[in-house]
Design a protein around this motif. Sequence first.
Motif, mmCIF file in Angstrom:
data_model
loop_
_atom_site.group_PDB
_atom_site.id
_atom_site.type_symbol
_atom_site.label_atom_id
_atom_site.label_comp_id
_atom_site.label_asym_id
_atom_site.label_seq_id
_atom_site.Cartn_x
_atom_site.Cartn_y
_atom_site.Cartn_z
ATOM 1 N N SER A 1 46.920 52.088 30.153
ATOM 2 C CA SER A 1 46.354 53.428 29.933
ATOM 3 C C SER A 1 46.692 53.948 28.541
ATOM 4 O O SER A 1 45.887 54.681 27.935
ATOM 5 C CB SER A 1 46.868 54.395 30.995
ATOM 6 O OG SER A 1 48.279 54.571 30.896
ATOM 7 N N HIS A 2 47.855 53.565 28.004
ATOM 8 C CA HIS A 2 48.226 53.994 26.655
ATOM 9 C C HIS A 2 47.215 53.472 25.633
ATOM 10 O O HIS A 2 46.699 54.231 24.798
ATOM 11 C CB HIS A 2 49.624 53.487 26.324
ATOM 12 C CG HIS A 2 50.107 53.886 24.956
ATOM 13 N ND1 HIS A 2 49.780 53.188 23.817
ATOM 14 C CD2 HIS A 2 50.891 54.925 24.545
ATOM 15 C CE1 HIS A 2 50.333 53.770 22.769
ATOM 16 N NE2 HIS A 2 51.009 54.821 23.189
ATOM 17 N N THR A 3 46.899 52.186 25.690
ATOM 18 C CA THR A 3 45.940 51.603 24.757
ATOM 19 C C THR A 3 44.544 52.181 24.969
ATOM 20 O O THR A 3 43.847 52.524 24.001
ATOM 21 C CB THR A 3 45.900 50.071 24.930
ATOM 22 O OG1 THR A 3 47.206 49.537 24.669
ATOM 23 C CG2 THR A 3 44.897 49.441 23.992
ATOM 24 N N LEU A 4 44.134 52.298 26.223
ATOM 25 C CA LEU A 4 42.788 52.807 26.515
ATOM 26 C C LEU A 4 42.623 54.252 26.037
ATOM 27 O O LEU A 4 41.558 54.629 25.507
ATOM 28 C CB LEU A 4 42.520 52.713 28.018
ATOM 29 C CG LEU A 4 42.509 51.293 28.611
ATOM 30 C CD1 LEU A 4 42.326 51.349 30.114
ATOM 31 C CD2 LEU A 4 41.418 50.449 27.971
ATOM 32 N N ASP A 5 43.639 55.087 26.215
ATOM 33 C CA ASP A 5 43.562 56.480 25.766
ATOM 34 C C ASP A 5 43.437 56.576 24.247
ATOM 35 O O ASP A 5 42.647 57.387 23.734
ATOM 36 C CB ASP A 5 44.792 57.248 26.240
ATOM 37 C CG ASP A 5 44.722 57.610 27.719
ATOM 38 O OD1 ASP A 5 43.668 57.354 28.330
ATOM 39 O OD2 ASP A 5 45.722 58.115 28.260
ATOM 40 N N ILE B 1 45.510 43.269 31.533
ATOM 41 C CA ILE B 1 45.212 42.589 30.263
ATOM 42 C C ILE B 1 43.703 42.426 30.104
ATOM 43 O O ILE B 1 43.153 42.660 29.012
ATOM 44 C CB ILE B 1 45.920 41.224 30.208
ATOM 45 C CG1 ILE B 1 47.438 41.416 30.095
ATOM 46 C CG2 ILE B 1 45.414 40.404 29.033
ATOM 47 C CD1 ILE B 1 48.227 40.125 30.163
ATOM 48 N N ARG B 2 43.024 42.031 31.160
ATOM 49 C CA ARG B 2 41.561 41.875 31.097
ATOM 50 C C ARG B 2 40.884 43.204 30.773
ATOM 51 O O ARG B 2 39.914 43.248 30.005
ATOM 52 C CB ARG B 2 41.042 41.318 32.415
ATOM 53 C CG ARG B 2 41.505 39.903 32.727
ATOM 54 C CD ARG B 2 40.812 39.363 33.973
ATOM 55 N NE ARG B 2 41.346 38.073 34.346
ATOM 56 C CZ ARG B 2 42.303 37.881 35.252
ATOM 57 N NH1 ARG B 2 42.832 38.938 35.873
ATOM 58 N NH2 ARG B 2 42.727 36.670 35.543
ATOM 59 N N ALA C 1 38.068 46.473 26.602
ATOM 60 C CA ALA C 1 37.924 47.710 25.825
ATOM 61 C C ALA C 1 37.973 47.424 24.321
ATOM 62 O O ALA C 1 37.229 48.042 23.536
ATOM 63 C CB ALA C 1 39.030 48.690 26.210
ATOM 64 N N LEU C 2 38.834 46.501 23.898
ATOM 65 C CA LEU C 2 38.899 46.153 22.475
ATOM 66 C C LEU C 2 37.607 45.496 22.013
ATOM 67 O O LEU C 2 37.085 45.797 20.928
ATOM 68 C CB LEU C 2 40.094 45.212 22.231
ATOM 69 C CG LEU C 2 41.486 45.822 22.372
ATOM 70 C CD1 LEU C 2 42.556 44.729 22.361
ATOM 71 C CD2 LEU C 2 41.753 46.819 21.246
ATOM 72 N N SER D 1 38.615 41.996 18.050
ATOM 73 C CA SER D 1 38.758 40.610 18.484
ATOM 74 C C SER D 1 39.365 40.444 19.868
ATOM 75 O O SER D 1 39.450 39.331 20.364
ATOM 76 C CB SER D 1 39.604 39.840 17.463
ATOM 77 O OG SER D 1 40.887 40.431 17.341
ATOM 78 N N GLY D 2 39.806 41.495 20.495
ATOM 79 C CA GLY D 2 40.453 41.367 21.796
ATOM 80 C C GLY D 2 41.923 41.039 21.657
ATOM 81 O O GLY D 2 42.474 40.982 20.562
ATOM 82 N N VAL D 3 42.568 40.800 22.791
ATOM 83 C CA VAL D 3 44.003 40.515 22.773
ATOM 84 C C VAL D 3 44.237 39.093 22.260
ATOM 85 O O VAL D 3 43.367 38.233 22.386
ATOM 86 C CB VAL D 3 44.622 40.693 24.171
ATOM 87 C CG1 VAL D 3 44.463 42.115 24.662
ATOM 88 C CG2 VAL D 3 44.021 39.698 25.157
#
Length: 556
Positions: A454-458, A534-535, A540-541, A547-549
């Motif tokens: 949620s931290h990254t998505l926010d 992780i998915r 979202a990235l 490039s994603g994770v």
Amino acid sequence: MARPLLKFQRYLRRRPLRLLFLLLLYLTAGGCLLFIQAGFTGGAVGSGRTGVGGDSDGQNLGSTGMVVRDTRGNLRRFAPPWLIPALQTPSGRARGGNTTSIRSRALKSRNGRDSEGRAQYVGCYVDDTQKRALRGTAFLDYRKMTVFRCQDNCAERGYAYAGLEFGAECYCGHRIQGWNASDGDCNMTCKGDRSIICGGPNRLSIYRLELSQETSMHYGSAIFKGCFRKPDNETHALPISIAMQNMTVDKCVDLCTEKECPLAVLGGQRCLCGVPTPHFSLHEHEDEQLCQQRCPGDELQTCSNNQYFLVYQTQVQDTRCLDRQFVMTGPRRLIALASFPGAGNTWARHLIELATGFYTGSYYFDGSLYNKGFKGEQDDWRSGRTICIKTHESGRKEIEAFHSSILLIRNPYRALMAEFNRKYGGHVGFASQTHWTGKEWPEFVQNYAPWWASHTLDWLRFGRKVHVVHFEELKRNLFSQLRDMVLALGVQALEERLLCAEGQRDGNFKRSSLRKLEHDPYTPSMRATIDDLIRTVDGALRKRGLSGVPQEYRPR
């Protein structure tokens, strides 16, 4: 029972001098035992200040604790007369020893938990006090020496090998310079673990350390950087050059240390000193086979040649990036350095301050960080006097308070463990085994794993001008990733400062890379939950055109 006790009390009242005499006799006997123990070390068991190193755990060792000493001198081991014949036998083993039990304990030391995942047992080797088989730092601990304790201390200093001798002595080295011996010659148990073998009289149980890729190799106090092609403008890149007939690595490192240069460079019979520059950046490594020519002064060492240079980093600190100041150009835009706890925010602040010359601030206040030199820690985060502001916040209101941000993302499996260690062990400490196996760890994962996502998505949703940095990519490609971070902060990226920061990448907050758990703390249900998170973050990235994770923590 009361009557004998009463008689004893009356006896003590009438004979206080006898009690004092018994106390003095007891203390004298203890001092004699300590003196005998000191005889085995070849010196007094005095203050640990006589050494040049310390315990990696940061413990303050007393008179019988660990002592660090130089192994290059003429050392001699003393022993009581009754032990000398045993030490002088051809095999070096004590008479009447049980070879079978010694062999089984030696095998246990190879495969035991102390060595698992950290080191590989090489064998038993002859050690000469006149010319050590491992010639790096030495540690003595006649109370608590174990295989892991020795390995950890050597690995923290970047040595490739760790050897244990006499049950209590630990020697580190870059290479083995001794002869093989029979495994039965290593017949003494460790002082801190009687079930494991720790060498023998003049015999070393040697392990090759399985260092992580980011752990640099050391030669003594110098860090081995690699083999590099001779720079085009050699005089400008390495201004100090001295020729020596009997060149060795030690001589060159000592010379450049005296000249106060961070780099010691060997080119055959020449020793060159300098600092990393655009002319000699140490970014383009060559095959080490091209630098394998032996040193004129020591055939067991390599000094390279006139076309390819071997480079070591000395203990001299590069001062080109140490100056720091507050931003004094008036109110500036607030830039967040946002991350989930345990994702390396403090390390990133250290790099940014070196690369820009400006202090970083914080949404919080941490006295331990302030005491370590993060002077922006005490500033109000809205003052505008710091180049960026550390924050772990993830609410919309908190995110929109910043004009732009650098979002630092780390593998959740690593980040969760790092934050758990910090929570229960401090910035460079470790959570205890009780915390890992108790209820604290499952509850922590249950609460913190969803927050990682949620931290990254926010921040991706509500943040403005978000520059994403992956912790793993920053470690792999520090120079280019740090340069992009500096540019995102609106500061000119000076190559000299970036190279200086690259040479001082660790900072004051780095946990031991060798201190690992003996079990996987993640259960299958934990892994299933984290893999789904992780998915979600990866998707979202990619939706934002990123490039994603990184590949290493995608679910497989």
